[in-house]
Design a protein around this motif. Structure first.
Motif, PDB file in Angstrom:
ATOM      1  N   SER A 196      -2.658  10.735   0.839  1.00  0.00           N
ATOM      2  CA  SER A 196      -2.776   9.955   1.925  1.00  0.00           C
ATOM      3  C   SER A 196      -2.908   8.242   1.869  1.00  0.00           C
ATOM      4  O   SER A 196      -2.289   7.625   2.329  1.00  0.00           O
ATOM      5  N   ARG A 197      -4.178   7.918   1.041  1.00  0.00           N
ATOM      6  CA  ARG A 197      -4.499   6.603   1.200  1.00  0.00           C
ATOM      7  C   ARG A 197      -4.607   6.050   2.227  1.00  0.00           C
ATOM      8  O   ARG A 197      -4.619   4.850   2.411  1.00  0.00           O
ATOM      9  N   LYS A 198      -4.748   6.523   3.510  1.00  0.00           N
ATOM     10  CA  LYS A 198      -4.772   5.984   4.673  1.00  0.00           C
ATOM     11  C   LYS A 198      -6.111   5.133   4.737  1.00  0.00           C
ATOM     12  O   LYS A 198      -6.165   4.149   5.795  1.00  0.00           O
ATOM     13  N   SER A 199      -7.004   5.293   4.121  1.00  0.00           N
ATOM     14  CA  SER A 199      -8.363   4.693   4.151  1.00  0.00           C
ATOM     15  C   SER A 199      -8.218   3.335   3.845  1.00  0.00           C
ATOM     16  O   SER A 199      -9.092   2.475   4.259  1.00  0.00           O
ATOM     17  N   LEU A 200      -7.334   3.014   2.850  1.00  0.00           N
ATOM     18  CA  LEU A 200      -7.343   1.743   2.162  1.00  0.00           C
ATOM     19  C   LEU A 200      -7.044   0.643   3.161  1.00  0.00           C
ATOM     20  O   LEU A 200      -6.128   0.645   4.018  1.00  0.00           O
ATOM     21  N   ARG A 201      -7.771  -0.369   2.977  1.00  0.00           N
ATOM     22  CA  ARG A 201      -7.489  -1.510   3.860  1.00  0.00           C
ATOM     23  C   ARG A 201      -7.316  -3.111   3.162  1.00  0.00           C
ATOM     24  O   ARG A 201      -6.529  -3.759   3.489  1.00  0.00           O
ATOM     25  N   VAL A 202      -7.861  -3.133   1.900  1.00  0.00           N
ATOM     26  CA  VAL A 202      -7.657  -3.992   1.115  1.00  0.00           C
ATOM     27  C   VAL A 202      -7.670  -3.749  -0.613  1.00  0.00           C
ATOM     28  O   VAL A 202      -8.342  -2.857  -0.991  1.00  0.00           O
ATOM     29  N   LEU A 203      -6.681  -4.379  -1.284  1.00  0.00           N
ATOM     30  CA  LEU A 203      -6.612  -4.245  -2.363  1.00  0.00           C
ATOM     31  C   LEU A 203      -6.935  -5.379  -3.578  1.00  0.00           C
ATOM     32  O   LEU A 203      -6.697  -6.433  -2.690  1.00  0.00           O
ATOM     33  N   GLY A 204      -7.309  -5.147  -4.532  1.00  0.00           N
ATOM     34  CA  GLY A 204      -7.516  -6.216  -5.461  1.00  0.00           C
ATOM     35  C   GLY A 204      -6.868  -6.184  -6.832  1.00  0.00           C
ATOM     36  O   GLY A 204      -6.616  -5.132  -7.208  1.00  0.00           O
ATOM     37  N   VAL A 219       3.950   0.272  -2.289  1.00  0.00           N
ATOM     38  CA  VAL A 219       3.704   1.798  -2.471  1.00  0.00           C
ATOM     39  C   VAL A 219       2.241   2.267  -2.097  1.00  0.00           C
ATOM     40  O   VAL A 219       2.078   2.923  -1.500  1.00  0.00           O
ATOM     41  N   VAL A 220       1.504   1.679  -2.900  1.00  0.00           N
ATOM     42  CA  VAL A 220      -0.189   2.033  -2.847  1.00  0.00           C
ATOM     43  C   VAL A 220      -0.459   1.631  -1.615  1.00  0.00           C
ATOM     44  O   VAL A 220      -1.301   2.259  -0.865  1.00  0.00           O
ATOM     45  N   GLY A 221      -0.129   0.531  -1.125  1.00  0.00           N
ATOM     46  CA  GLY A 221      -0.894  -0.028   0.305  1.00  0.00           C
ATOM     47  C   GLY A 221      -0.012   0.171   1.517  1.00  0.00           C
ATOM     48  O   GLY A 221      -0.499  -0.272   2.560  1.00  0.00           O
ATOM     49  N   ASP A 222       1.199   0.891   1.087  1.00  0.00           N
ATOM     50  CA  ASP A 222       1.914   0.961   2.335  1.00  0.00           C
ATOM     51  C   ASP A 222       2.256  -0.005   3.155  1.00  0.00           C
ATOM     52  O   ASP A 222       2.172  -0.137   4.404  1.00  0.00           O
ATOM     53  N   SER A 223       2.459  -1.216   2.518  1.00  0.00           N
ATOM     54  CA  SER A 223       2.601  -2.651   2.978  1.00  0.00           C
ATOM     55  C   SER A 223       1.726  -2.934   4.298  1.00  0.00           C
ATOM     56  O   SER A 223       1.979  -3.629   5.211  1.00  0.00           O
ATOM     57  N   ARG A 224       0.565  -2.520   4.133  1.00  0.00           N
ATOM     58  CA  ARG A 224      -0.506  -2.754   5.218  1.00  0.00           C
ATOM     59  C   ARG A 224      -1.755  -3.522   4.475  1.00  0.00           C
ATOM     60  O   ARG A 224      -2.289  -4.101   5.302  1.00  0.00           O
ATOM     61  N   CYS A 225      -1.947  -3.581   3.067  1.00  0.00           N
ATOM     62  CA  CYS A 225      -3.138  -3.846   2.798  1.00  0.00           C
ATOM     63  C   CYS A 225      -3.256  -5.507   1.919  1.00  0.00           C
ATOM     64  O   CYS A 225      -2.269  -5.325   1.139  1.00  0.00           O
ATOM     65  N   PRO A 226      -3.761  -6.279   2.334  1.00  0.00           N
ATOM     66  CA  PRO A 226      -3.356  -7.432   1.787  1.00  0.00           C
ATOM     67  C   PRO A 226      -4.139  -7.278   0.253  1.00  0.00           C
ATOM     68  O   PRO A 226      -5.058  -6.512   0.041  1.00  0.00           O
ATOM     69  N   ILE A 227      -3.531  -8.213  -0.739  1.00  0.00           N
ATOM     70  CA  ILE A 227      -4.087  -8.094  -1.993  1.00  0.00           C
ATOM     71  C   ILE A 227      -4.892  -9.293  -2.465  1.00  0.00           C
ATOM     72  O   ILE A 227      -4.385 -10.357  -2.304  1.00  0.00           O
ATOM     73  N   SER A 228      -6.016  -9.050  -2.942  1.00  0.00           N
ATOM     74  CA  SER A 228      -6.773 -10.220  -3.268  1.00  0.00           C
ATOM     75  C   SER A 228      -6.598 -10.292  -4.972  1.00  0.00           C
ATOM     76  O   SER A 228      -7.106  -9.457  -5.549  1.00  0.00           O
ATOM     77  N   ASP A 229      -5.750 -11.208  -5.326  1.00  0.00           N
ATOM     78  CA  ASP A 229      -5.492 -11.586  -6.662  1.00  0.00           C
ATOM     79  C   ASP A 229      -6.341 -12.371  -7.191  1.00  0.00           C
ATOM     80  O   ASP A 229      -6.220 -13.825  -7.013  1.00  0.00           O
ATOM     81  N   THR A 230      -7.531 -12.084  -7.721  1.00  0.00           N
ATOM     82  CA  THR A 230      -8.791 -12.879  -7.936  1.00  0.00           C
ATOM     83  C   THR A 230      -8.611 -13.556  -9.476  1.00  0.00           C
ATOM     84  O   THR A 230      -8.909 -12.878 -10.525  1.00  0.00           O
TER      85      THR A 230
END
Ligand code: ATP
Ligand code: MG
Length: 694
Positions: free
Chosen positions: A421-429, A446-457
């Motif tokens: 499901s991965r519905k819980s995800l909201r931020v990726l890094g 795919v992983v974030g279903d185009s919903r989660c901003p990615i913090s490329d740190t």
């Protein structure tokens, strides 16, 4: 400062709403690339409206203050922590310029605190004692555990008491060689509580590497476990420790105490080799100690830990971090870069053997009272869906990993992801290497279903915490760009002569002025510290990385500067060519190095790993070269494509380009230190394939 602010301010005028702007990821000095356009990826309204930093304007306001009044900015934040005694008048003092004498950096000097107290006691006292601090997921499905903040505090106190009892005192070193069990953060925190200096050695390192580190820091005790399962493989850690301790004794450093945790799911006590008088079972002694332990209040500038860099570029460096600035910096970067909320469940896949595991598994999250997942196993065991199984199981909201894992999961196919499901995800890094735009997009879509901003740190062992990173929700992202500096950080790009270059440019990434999380020295070698980081460009901290800045002020890391290739006078970043190759549907991973070339000065030599099942062919080789030509230009087309079943990587998953350079130039007797390689066999495979000229 004003120039720098101007770069950053340029983005306040960014177009609002989705749109296209020319992509200016130029890695060629003074030239912009063909007009490939890049999407600006905007955060949703919904995300931004709840974000800690909801707009570029809000960021700018905070950023401006952090640069114009660092003392005020950081002391306000530091005041939210517990200090036994406040720091003296001066919030920080620094000399970052070798021409003005020895380099020194101090933050909150004279202040007395304890990072373990701030991670645990303070949270328990504030009423979250029953909140889960750590979820532990074992290697095997169905094996797991958890600790609340109160329980974690109790466990830490017991270990602290044990260590005090065997004579570990403030300032003593403790080597920790443990896999990702909860005992690993427990051991780190227990050291911090009593003022001991921990040196975590990644439990994948050989006996020789471990011995080298033990000899270097002469610990009072070594903490380990008997064995660990990684995937279907068992690793006998205790045997490795035995060998390392024998080697260090031969070098005049004998260790009196070795505390061994019995990792029952991997190996039973009875099957473990034992050194009577030196070895002690954790389970036999630690639980007998009281669950409270007084805190050793330490100066903000007292050392907290020693950690060796991952060794991608040469002999590992013993980076030393101190207490106060590191505490304030890791907590603050964690909070803003992941838009942390108390309801989050956070999972960082890094091992505590690396800086990421120090700052963003242990300290940063716990200082914020976060719930964290600690995972013992391998991300592709029992299959490539394991990460998403864990995300669903614990309802992970923030997921932080490395590009190498993203690329390998991408190669394994979407089904492993979409099954969950991965519905819980909201931020990726993302951290560790530049993330290729195509891998970024896959991660995002795919992983974030185009919903989660990615913090490329972007950051380093040396920097302690994030330096250049998106703040999710604050501004539009560009796939593959680490975007803008964190509060208090002044990145500058300089040319060969060390002159700052402005606006759209490409060069050497340096930092002006200190930040609280900066390392203070290389252990036992302040001279190497100055030579490596402060002498190349006097007046600045030199990161060793190349970087370009586009016209919108976005930062693009182009790889290590020694990886920049000069082809007929064009400076080409390896990251750029690799990204073009990886965007080819049949290419899973690529590593590019420069080789001597009679005419062009340097030629481009590409090592390419194909997607599972795709056969090598001349046609494919050509099609890869065409991809690079089309995306970057003819001058960047690889001269050689060398098929690679796998790439040599450090144990933290980074491609070791210096070894590839030697293979490419056939200097096979000069491969250098390969002890930090994850799988040395890969090197032989590559040499063989090079010989057969497939
Ligand atoms: P050594 O210094 O021993 O060669 P290392 O530099 O790999 O090892 P780390 O401190 O773990 O050790 O890694 C920091 C480096 O990783 C950075 O200098 C940079 O090259 C790379 N890096 C980390 N994060 C990013 C990122 N988000 N984007 C691009 N590069 C990154
Ligand atoms: Mg480095």
């Amino acid at each position: 400062t004003s120039d720098h602010l101007r770069h950053v301010e340029s983005m306040a005028t960014m177009p609002s709403g989705a749109g296209k702007i020319p992509r200016l990821n130029a890695v060629i000095l003074g030239e912009s690339l063909a007009s490939e356009e890049d999407d600006l990826v905007y955060p949703s309204e919904q995300f931004s409206s709840q974000a800690l930093v909801p707009s570029p304007q809000k960021y700018l306001e905070m950023y401006r203050r952090s640069i114009e009044d660092p003392a005020g900015f950081w002391s306000d934040i530091a005041s939210e922590f517990y200090w036994k005694q406040k720091w003296s008048e001066e919030v920080y003092s620094e000399n970052m310029d070798v021409r003005n004498g020895p380099i020194h950096i101090e933050w909150f000097k004279g202040g007395f605190t304890n990072i373990c107290y701030n991670c645990l006691d303070k949270n328990v006292e504030s009423g979250i004692g029953d909140k889960i601090a750590l979820y532990w997921e074992g290697n095997e499905l169905g094996i797991d555990g958890s600790l609340t903040y109160r329980q974690l505090l109790e466990r830490v106190c017991q270990l602290s008491n044990y260590m005090k009892d065997i004579g570990v005192r403030k300032g003593d070193a403790v080597v920790i060689y443990l896999p990702m069990l909860m005992e690993l953060p427990i051991a780190m925190l227990a050291c911090a509580r009593i003022g001991a200096v921990h040196s975590v050695v990644f439990a994948g390192f050989s006996a020789e590497s471990l011995a080298q580190r033990i000899i270097d820091c002469k610990p009072k005790v070594v903490i380990t476990c008997n064995a660990v399962m990684r995937g279907s493989k068992i690793i006998y850690l205790k045997d490795i420790v035995d060998k390392a301790l024998t080697e260090s004794t031969e070098n005049g450093i004998s260790i009196d105490a070795c505390l061994v945790f019995e990792n029952q799911s991997a190996l039973k006590k009875e099957a473990t080799k034992w050194h009577e008088g030196r070895d002690v079972w954790w389970q036999d002694v630690v639980p007998k100690y009281p669950t409270t332990c007084s805190v050793e209040w330490v100066d903000a500038e007292d050392p907290l830990f020693l950690l060796y860099t991952s060794g991608s570029t040469g002999k590992p460096k013993g980076v030393l971090h101190t207490t106060g600035g590191y505490m304030v910096y890791t907590a603050t970067t964690f909070k803003y870069a992941f838009d942390y909320k108390p309801s989050d469940v956070y999972w960082c896949t890094a091992d505590c053997g690396w800086i990421t595991g120090h700052s963003y598994v242990s300290y940063g999250p716990l200082l914020n009272g976060a719930t964290c997942v600690v995972f013992e196993g391998a991300p592709n065991y029992p299959d490539s869906g394991r990460c998403w199984d864990i995300v669903d199981k614990y309802k992970v909201t923030i997921f932080y990993t490395a590009p190498t894992l993203v690329r390998s999961l991408m190669r394994d196919g979407n089904e492993y992801v979409t099954r969950y499901s991965r519905k819980s995800l909201r931020v990726l890094g993302s951290v560790g290497e530049p993330i290729n735009p195509s891998a970024w997009r896959w991660y995002f879509n795919v992983v974030g279903d185009s919903r989660c901003p990615i913090s490329d740190t972007w950051w380093q062992t040396e920097t302690g915490g994030f330096m250049i990173t998106p703040l999710p929700g604050a501004w539009a992202q560009k796939p593959g760009s680490a975007t803008f500096p964190f509060f208090g950080v002044q990145p500058v790009i300089v040319d060969e002569k060390g002159t700052e270059i402005e606006g759209e440019c490409s060069g050497y990434l340096c930092v002006k002025g200190s930040w609280p999380g900066a390392f203070r020295t290389l252990y036992g070698d302040h001279e190497r510290y100055e030579t490596t980081y402060f002498k190349p460009f006097p007046g600045y901290y030199f990161s060793g990385d190349g970087c370009s800045r586009d016209k919108d002020g976005y930062h693009w890391l182009t790889g290590r500067v020694d990886d920049v290739i000069n082809v007929s006078g064009h400076r080409i970043g390896t990251a750029e060519v690799e990204s073009a190759l990886v965007s080819h549907p049949q290419c899973a991973e690529a590593a590019v190095v420069g080789v001597e070339h009679e005419i062009k000065g340097q030629g481009i030599y590409a090592f390419v790993t194909l997607v599972e099942g795709v056969p090598y062919s001349e046609e494919l080789r050509k099609s890869l070269i065409v991809t690079v030509r089309n995306q970057i230009g003819a001058f960047a087309a690889p001269d050689v494509v060398h098929w690679a079943p796998a790439l040599p990587k450090t144990r933290s998953g980074k491609i070791m380009r210096r070894i590839l350079r030697k293979i490419a130039s056939r200097q096979l007797d000069e491969l250098g230190d390969t002890s930090t390689l994850a799988d040395p066999a890969v090197v032989d495979q590559l040499i063989e394939l090079g010989n057969s000229k497939i």
